[in-house]
Each structure stands twice: as structure tokens, then as C-alpha cells.
Write a protein that holds these residues in place. Structure first.
Motif, PDB file in Angstrom:
ATOM      1  N   GLY A  79       9.155  -9.838  39.393  1.00  0.00           N
ATOM      2  CA  GLY A  79       8.005  -8.946  39.456  1.00  0.00           C
ATOM      3  C   GLY A  79       6.858  -9.517  40.261  1.00  0.00           C
ATOM      4  N   GLU A  80       7.129 -10.592  41.019  1.00  0.00           N
ATOM      5  CA  GLU A  80       6.055 -11.273  41.755  1.00  0.00           C
ATOM      6  C   GLU A  80       5.610 -10.513  42.994  1.00  0.00           C
ATOM      7  OE1 GLU A  80       9.817 -12.203  43.583  1.00  0.00           O
ATOM      8  OE2 GLU A  80       9.149 -12.440  41.497  1.00  0.00           O
ATOM      9  N   GLY A  81       6.275  -9.390  43.313  1.00  0.00           N
ATOM     10  CA  GLY A  81       5.874  -8.614  44.478  1.00  0.00           C
ATOM     11  C   GLY A  81       4.441  -8.123  44.396  1.00  0.00           C
ATOM     12  N   CYS A  82       3.927  -7.991  43.172  1.00  0.00           N
ATOM     13  CA  CYS A  82       2.543  -7.537  43.004  1.00  0.00           C
ATOM     14  C   CYS A  82       1.558  -8.510  43.636  1.00  0.00           C
ATOM     15  CB  CYS A  82       2.215  -7.354  41.522  1.00  0.00           C
ATOM     16  SG  CYS A  82       2.268  -8.874  40.534  1.00  0.00           S
ATOM     17  N   LEU A  83       1.933  -9.777  43.743  1.00  0.00           N
ATOM     18  CA  LEU A  83       1.044 -10.793  44.318  1.00  0.00           C
ATOM     19  C   LEU A  83       0.917 -10.627  45.828  1.00  0.00           C
ATOM     20  CD1 LEU A  83       2.377 -13.887  42.333  1.00  0.00           C
ATOM     21  CD2 LEU A  83       0.316 -12.533  41.841  1.00  0.00           C
ATOM     22  N   ALA A  84       1.848  -9.902  46.443  1.00  0.00           N
ATOM     23  CA  ALA A  84       1.825  -9.690  47.893  1.00  0.00           C
ATOM     24  C   ALA A  84       1.370  -8.281  48.246  1.00  0.00           C
ATOM     25  CB  ALA A  84       3.205  -9.968  48.483  1.00  0.00           C
ATOM     26  N   LEU A 108      -4.548 -12.981  36.804  1.00  0.00           N
ATOM     27  CA  LEU A 108      -4.450 -14.311  36.218  1.00  0.00           C
ATOM     28  C   LEU A 108      -3.438 -15.162  36.965  1.00  0.00           C
ATOM     29  CD1 LEU A 108      -5.032 -16.387  34.029  1.00  0.00           C
ATOM     30  CD2 LEU A 108      -3.322 -15.271  32.601  1.00  0.00           C
ATOM     31  N   MET A 109      -2.301 -14.577  37.336  1.00  0.00           N
ATOM     32  CA  MET A 109      -1.282 -15.321  38.073  1.00  0.00           C
ATOM     33  C   MET A 109      -1.817 -15.756  39.429  1.00  0.00           C
ATOM     34  SD  MET A 109       1.805 -16.433  37.680  1.00  0.00           S
ATOM     35  CE  MET A 109       3.246 -17.008  38.589  1.00  0.00           C
ATOM     36  N   ALA A 110      -2.530 -14.871  40.108  1.00  0.00           N
ATOM     37  CA  ALA A 110      -3.099 -15.198  41.409  1.00  0.00           C
ATOM     38  C   ALA A 110      -4.110 -16.325  41.281  1.00  0.00           C
ATOM     39  CB  ALA A 110      -3.754 -13.960  42.020  1.00  0.00           C
ATOM     40  N   ARG A 111      -4.936 -16.281  40.252  1.00  0.00           N
ATOM     41  CA  ARG A 111      -5.941 -17.326  40.049  1.00  0.00           C
ATOM     42  C   ARG A 111      -5.282 -18.663  39.700  1.00  0.00           C
ATOM     43  NH1 ARG A 111      -8.706 -14.852  36.635  1.00  0.00           N
ATOM     44  NH2 ARG A 111      -8.168 -15.875  34.675  1.00  0.00           N
ATOM     45  N   THR A 112      -4.231 -18.618  38.894  1.00  0.00           N
ATOM     46  CA  THR A 112      -3.524 -19.850  38.524  1.00  0.00           C
ATOM     47  C   THR A 112      -2.888 -20.497  39.745  1.00  0.00           C
ATOM     48  OG1 THR A 112      -3.051 -18.956  36.316  1.00  0.00           O
ATOM     49  CG2 THR A 112      -1.714 -20.806  37.051  1.00  0.00           C
TER      50      THR A 112
END
Length: 228
Positions: A79-84, A108-112
Motif C-alpha cells: 500500500g506504499e503507492g500512496c507515498l508517491a 506519519l509514514m512520510a514523516r518517519t
């Protein structure tokens, strides 16, 4: 074209110490077997980490045809496609077995990833390794026969390259799922599985589990010009 070696699975990363530092914005969720985690077309607003269990990612065409694009094990993210910048899920995620997941909100994932460089480096390496595997799957689809593709898929599912000489692939994998992963018909899968069983390459347990033996590698390495 000569068949490629089935690559060994890279050394797993212990993500738990990193995830333990994430509090607000992380949710631990339990999913029973066959439950849908998210649907193709849902908002892409989080990343998932698979702590325990097995998950399949599948896509469905406008005509309703489904294809399995990946099977995920413990210790994998999805589900990491949201980061792109992916606004919607491009695949459906389904729990194959009982699963324990950590859901991490997109922000939160982007900030981490921005603040924790050790975590970021490992995460990028994790994604690159998985992309290499997906590229190998594509080459396999383009150049190898369906029999070789099935043999390679079973070896990958059994984590070929570990110390064990024979491992259970999945507790309840069915031939329809294998057909979707390999890109052929269920009747062809049935034909090849019966052949593999007679040759001692695979075994079925009374509970429905499937075990692939390392001798199955001979099918992958055998040069054959015929494509199924």
C-alpha cells in the motif's frame, strides 16, 4: 532462452524496533482469512505492514477478469503507492490466512521516512528488492513456458534458498489462485500439478497444505523451446 536461477530471499529485516517508536497514527489490526483489507479503487491513505500471515494483491479488469499480482509474507509492507502520490488503491489486498497488520497513516509514514534515516534506507532497499522480484516475474511471463512459471512460483512461495529442503507453500492454496499467478488456465495447472506430484516434486498433506521440494528446480533449469 535458458531459464534463470530462482533467487534466494534476502535476509529479513526486523522492523519491530522501528515500528515500536511510532505511536500516534499507527493501528494494529487483525484480519481473518479471506477478509478484504482494502479494495481496488479505495482511497490510498495509509501503508500496511504485515506482521503475521499471508496477503494477496489482485487486480480486476473492467471486464471482471482477476489476476493475482503478488503474495506477501510476514515482514512485508504494502500500500506504499500512496507515498508517491497515488490517490486510489490500484489493487485489492486480501488476507489469505489469519493476519496481524500495522496500519500507518500516510502523513506519519512520510514523516518517519524523512526523519529516521536508518528506517528510510532499509525501507527503500526493501522496495527495490521487491521491484527486482516483480521484474523477474515479468521476464518469467514473457519468456518461459507455463510449466516453468508454475515451478518457479511454487519455489518462490516455498522460500527456496533457505536451509530447509522442503517447505510448505501455503496451507490452503488452490489451483485457481495458481492459475491467476502463472497466467494460464486452471486445467493446465491441474495437469502440471499432477505431473509434479507423480515425479515427487510436490506433496499434499491431509489438511490441504502443499509442500514443494527442491527437486522442482530441475523443471526451472530445463531448457525447452516450447511455450505453453
Amino acid at each position: 532462452m535458458a531459464s534463470r536461477q530462482v533467487t534466494k530471499k534476502s535476509q529479513p529485516v526486523d522492523w519491530e524496533p522501528f515500528l515500536a517508536e511510532i505511536s500516534t497514527g499507527k493501528t494494529v489490526i487483525e484480519y481473518g482469512a479471506n477478509r478484504t483489507i482494502f479494495w481496488q479503487g479505495d482511497p490510498a491513505d495509509s501503508v500496511f505492514y504485515l506482521r503475521r500471515g499471508k496477503v494477496k494483491l489482485s487486480v480486476t479488469s473492467q471486464q471482471g477478469k482477476e489476476a493475482i499480482v503478488a503474495l506477501l509474507d510476514d515482514g512485508e509492507f504494502f500500500g506504499e503507492g500512496c507515498l508517491a502520490g497515488q490517490p486510489l488503491r490500484i489493487a485489492t489486498a486480501t488476507a489469505i490466512t489469519d493476519c496481524t497488520l500495522a496500519r500507518i497513516e500516510k502523513a506519519l509514514m512520510a514523516r518517519t521516512l524523512h526523519e529516521q534515516h536508518d528506517f528510510s534506507e532499509l525501507f527503500v532497499t526493501h522496495l527495490l528488492s521487491r521491484n527486482i522480484r516483480y521484474e523477474a516475474d515479468l521476464v518469467d511471463q514473457l519468456f518461459n513456458s507455463s510449466e516453468k512459471r508454475l515451478a518457479r512460483m511454487l519455489l518462490l512461495l516455498a522460500h527456496f534458498g533457505k536451509e530447509s529442503r522442503a517447505e510448505q507453500v501455503l496451507p490452503r492454496i488452490n489451483q485457481e489462485d495458481l492459475a491467476q499467478m502463472v497466467g494460464t488456465t486452471r486445467s493446465r495447472i491441474s495437469h502440471f500439478m499432477n505431473k509434479f506430484r507423480k515425479l515427487g516434486f510436490v506433496d499434499y498433506s491431509d489438511s490441504g497444505g502443499l509442500t514443494a521440494h527442491s527437486s522442482l528446480l530441475s523443471v526451472v533449469l530445463h531448457d525447452d523451446a516450447e511455450r505453453q
